[in-house]
Design an enzyme around this catalytic site. Structure first.
Site, PDB file in Angstrom:
ATOM      1  N   GLU A 192       0.818  -1.222   0.000  1.00 30.70           N
ATOM      2  CA  GLU A 192       0.000   0.000   0.000  1.00 30.70           C
ATOM      3  C   GLU A 192       0.852   1.273   0.000  1.00 30.70           C
ATOM      4  O   GLU A 192       0.835   2.060   0.955  1.00 30.70           O
ATOM      5  CB  GLU A 192      -0.937   0.002   1.204  1.00 30.70           C
ATOM      6  CG  GLU A 192      -1.935  -1.129   1.169  1.00 30.70           C
ATOM      7  CD  GLU A 192      -3.044  -0.982   2.191  1.00 30.70           C
ATOM      8  OE1 GLU A 192      -2.847  -0.309   3.211  1.00 30.70           O
ATOM      9  OE2 GLU A 192      -4.134  -1.534   1.947  1.00 30.70           O
ATOM     10  N   GLU A 196      -6.723  -7.766  -0.775  1.00 28.12           N
ATOM     11  CA  GLU A 196      -7.126  -7.790   0.637  1.00 28.12           C
ATOM     12  C   GLU A 196      -8.565  -7.310   0.788  1.00 28.12           C
ATOM     13  O   GLU A 196      -8.974  -6.359   0.124  1.00 28.12           O
ATOM     14  CB  GLU A 196      -6.300  -6.802   1.476  1.00 28.12           C
ATOM     15  CG  GLU A 196      -4.870  -7.128   1.691  1.00 28.12           C
ATOM     16  CD  GLU A 196      -4.196  -6.071   2.578  1.00 28.12           C
ATOM     17  OE1 GLU A 196      -4.891  -5.382   3.359  1.00 28.12           O
ATOM     18  OE2 GLU A 196      -2.983  -5.925   2.454  1.00 28.12           O
TER      19      GLU A 196
HETATM   20  C1  GLA Z   1      -4.308  -2.650   4.822  1.00 28.19           C
HETATM   21  C2  GLA Z   1      -2.961  -3.276   4.996  1.00 28.19           C
HETATM   22  C3  GLA Z   1      -2.962  -4.431   5.921  1.00 28.19           C
HETATM   23  C4  GLA Z   1      -3.861  -4.193   7.101  1.00 28.19           C
HETATM   24  C5  GLA Z   1      -5.224  -3.885   6.627  1.00 28.19           C
HETATM   25  C6  GLA Z   1      -6.183  -3.667   7.759  1.00 28.19           C
HETATM   26  O1  GLA Z   1      -4.979  -3.015   3.722  1.00 28.19           O
HETATM   27  O2  GLA Z   1      -2.344  -3.623   3.789  1.00 28.19           O
HETATM   28  O3  GLA Z   1      -1.632  -4.635   6.346  1.00 28.19           O
HETATM   29  O4  GLA Z   1      -3.367  -3.107   7.821  1.00 28.19           O
HETATM   30  O5  GLA Z   1      -5.183  -2.700   5.865  1.00 28.19           O
HETATM   31  O6  GLA Z   1      -7.433  -3.315   7.325  1.00 28.19           O
END
Ligand code: GLA
Length: 573
Positions: free
Chosen positions: A142, A299
């Site tokens: 991210e 995710e």
């Molecule tokens: C993001 C991150 C993860 C985690 C999630 C929690 O997408 O990539 O590591 O922190 O959020 O929602």
């Protein structure tokens, strides 16, 4: 079809791993993302690497037939790195240097961080590129940390010099004679750090573009190492949100598969939010030329939503399935979760997980494992949308500027609302950047596209000339890519002169003639010059117009309408 999620075995004693693998098999998991935040375990000291534990994890997974999406851990440099290189920690706009203690604490322009990132990526590539279990590389996590330090200042000047050539051109691009900002030489140019009053919007915009490119360089440095080492595809997971300084349309061209993380913010509307995110991911993939616009959901939270109220709420039974199908029906190559097993401690210990603290005899594990079996039987959907909705990140950034004539326009919310309307009844809608090929669509809608570079003007005219139907609204094309006003830039296309922009006060409405409905937020005073008026305000001003342009047609909404009511007028040919 991929099914699984983030697996962080380093957070648990090794005795738990075999049970994890057994449960993964039960849940039909076939891909897990490993190593995202494990830098301090992989490289416990500057010249010491420890991959034995990771070898054992990958061996277990490989033996069970579970693929690995192997991450480079660069989103979280270890404490020894911070201590040795304080200059690689990010500096906020206000000049505060952040320190270790959370994650994403780095400056992508700091030489030490760039070197350390390539080094750990090279170690991983050398050791695992040929590993049978490794199916995909997951660079970093991210991307999103903006920094305003001196390293960034130097790189920003280089970036500007490449974009504008000389300081004179920069002065012109940034309208620098306003408030005596004319620069004499490059060293005078700084990042847009905290300042006394409103900042220069062109300066701000270029900084966001620069941050995106600087992070992209960090990604590409690692991609080069990974690609040299072996054939596994390389990607990074895009995080969505107005704050993210990443030009995803540009990045989509550099990933082997577009991968997004999606965390809706409303328990009540999570499916609409997911559909929008999925349609955006597909739009980026299409615009970047990925086959069939396929993309990967890297995710999402298993069976729960963190509502914007802050409450983490389990979804009712069937909710996880509804969520997954929303993505899969829109072209996802698979659905992955964050995370496999709930963290025992740490900042995300209360985050939902497939295996919660309570273990596998739980509703969430049951639901996800049944879903895993269903997903395993599916093939990726091929989506062929006839409608495109333009969501442009540059316009989104530009709308965030505090200098605009109104704060009532929430670009993101407006595009989402239009998405809901266009997708109502099950129509597929590609949410695309303005750079996407448009010819394939019957209808293109571009609400509030405030910032339009010359290429966007050309693309929209070509689309309509070729027979397309284009819907525009107030506040489209008000500035060029340097945030300079471009009055009349759309007059030929909409067949009307915009005489003045009249933002409405909060709660103020504009009555419409002959219908029990109102306009809100903004009203353009239009003088038709070729366009037909389809709807007027109660006092006779044009509210919706239609103009034939080449072989196509352009409809223009001069005010913010309840577009669900006016669907026929706006969207039907
Ligand atoms: C993001 C991150 C993860 C985690 C999630 C929690 O997408 O990539 O590591 O922190 O959020 O929602």
């Amino acid at each position: 079809m991929l099914f699984g999620g983030d697996y962080n075995p380093e957070q648990w004693p090794e005795g738990v791993w075999a049970a994890d693998i057994e449960l993964m098999r039960r849940a039909n998991v076939n891909l897990v993302t490993v190593g995202v935040f494990a830098w301090s375990r992989m490289q416990p000291a500057p010249d010491e690497f420890d991959f034995d534990w990771l070898d054992r994890v990958l061996t277990l997974l490989g033996a069970a037939g579970i693929g690995v999406c192997l991450a480079t851990p660069t989103a979280s440099p270890p404490p020894w790195f911070t201590r040795a290189h304080p200059d690689a920690m990010p500096v906020t706009r206000e000049g505060v240097r952040l320190t270790h203690g959370s994650r994403d604490t780095y400056c992508v322009n700091a030489p030490a961080y760039r070197t350390a990132s390539v080094r750990i990526a090279s170690e991983l590539a050398a050791r695992y590129a040929g590993h049978g279990a490794v199916r995909l590389w997951h660079v970093h996590n991210e991307y999103g940390t903006a920094c305003y330090c001196d390293h960034c200042a130097a790189e920003f000047r280089n970036w500007l010099a490449a974009r504008y050539g000389d300081v004179e051109t920069l002065n012109d691009a940034w309208s620098a004679d306003f408030w005596s900002q004319r620069y004499r030489c490059w060293p005078e140019v700084l990042p847009p750090r905290a300042t006394q009053y409103l900042a220069n919007p062109a300066h701000e915009l270029d900084y966001r573009r620069f941050v995106s490119d600087a992070m992209l360089r960090h990604y590409l440095d690692q991609r080069a190492v990974l690609r040299r080492a072996g054939p596994a595809p390389v990607t990074t997971n895009f995080v969505l949100g107005g704050w993210v300084p990443v030009d995803h349309a540009r990045w989509a061209r550099e990933v082997d598969v577009v991968a997004i993380d999606d965390y809706p913010s409303s328990v009540a509307d999570h499916l609409a939010e997911r559909a929008f995110a999925a349609d955006r991911a597909r739009g980026w993939a299409l615009a970047a030329g990925h086959p069939d616009g396929r993309w990967l959901l890297m995710e999402h939270a298993p069976g729960a939503v963190r509502d914007r109220s802050g409450v983490v709420r389990p979804l009712p039974a069937g909710g996880a399935r509804d969520a997954a199908l929303t993505y899969l029906d829109r072209g996802a190559l698979g659905v992955l979760y964050f995370q496999w097993r709930a963290s025992r401690g740490g900042a995300e210990q209360w985050h939902p997980a497939i295996v919660p603290h309570e273990g596998d005899r739980t509703p969430v594990f049951d639901e996800i494992s049944v879903l895993g079996a269903e997903v395993a039987r599916r093939v990726p959907a091929t989506v062929s949308a006839r409608i495109a909705l333009i969501h442009d990140e540059q316009s989104m950034w530009a709308w965030q500027s505090p200098h605009l004539p109104t704060r009532e326009i929430d670009y993101e919310a407006m595009v989402r609302r239009w998405h809901g309307t266009l997708a109502a009844g099950g129509a597929m809608v590609d949410v695309v950047p303005v750079t996407a090929p448009l010819r394939r669509y019957d209808l293109v809608a571009a609400p509030a596209l405030y910032l339009m570079p010359a290429a966007a003007h050309t693309a929209l005219r070509e689309y309509v000339s070729g027979g397309g139907t284009l819907v525009l609204t107030f506040a489209c094309g008000l500035v060029d890519d340097c945030s300079r006003a471009t009055p009349g830039a759309l007059d030929d296309l909409i067949g009307a002169r915009v005489l003045r922009h009249v933002p409405l006060l909060p709660g103020e409405t504009e009555a419409l003639a002959g219908v029990d409905a109102v306009g809100r937020r903004w009203l353009d005073h239009l003088e038709p010059a070729g366009a037909t008026v389809l709807l007027r305000t109660a006092d006779g001003r044009p509210a919706v117009t239609e103009h034939h342009f080449g072989a196509g047609v352009v409809r223009y909404a001069a005010t913010d309408l309840d577009e669900r009511r006016f669907t026929r007028m706006l969207f039907e040919r």
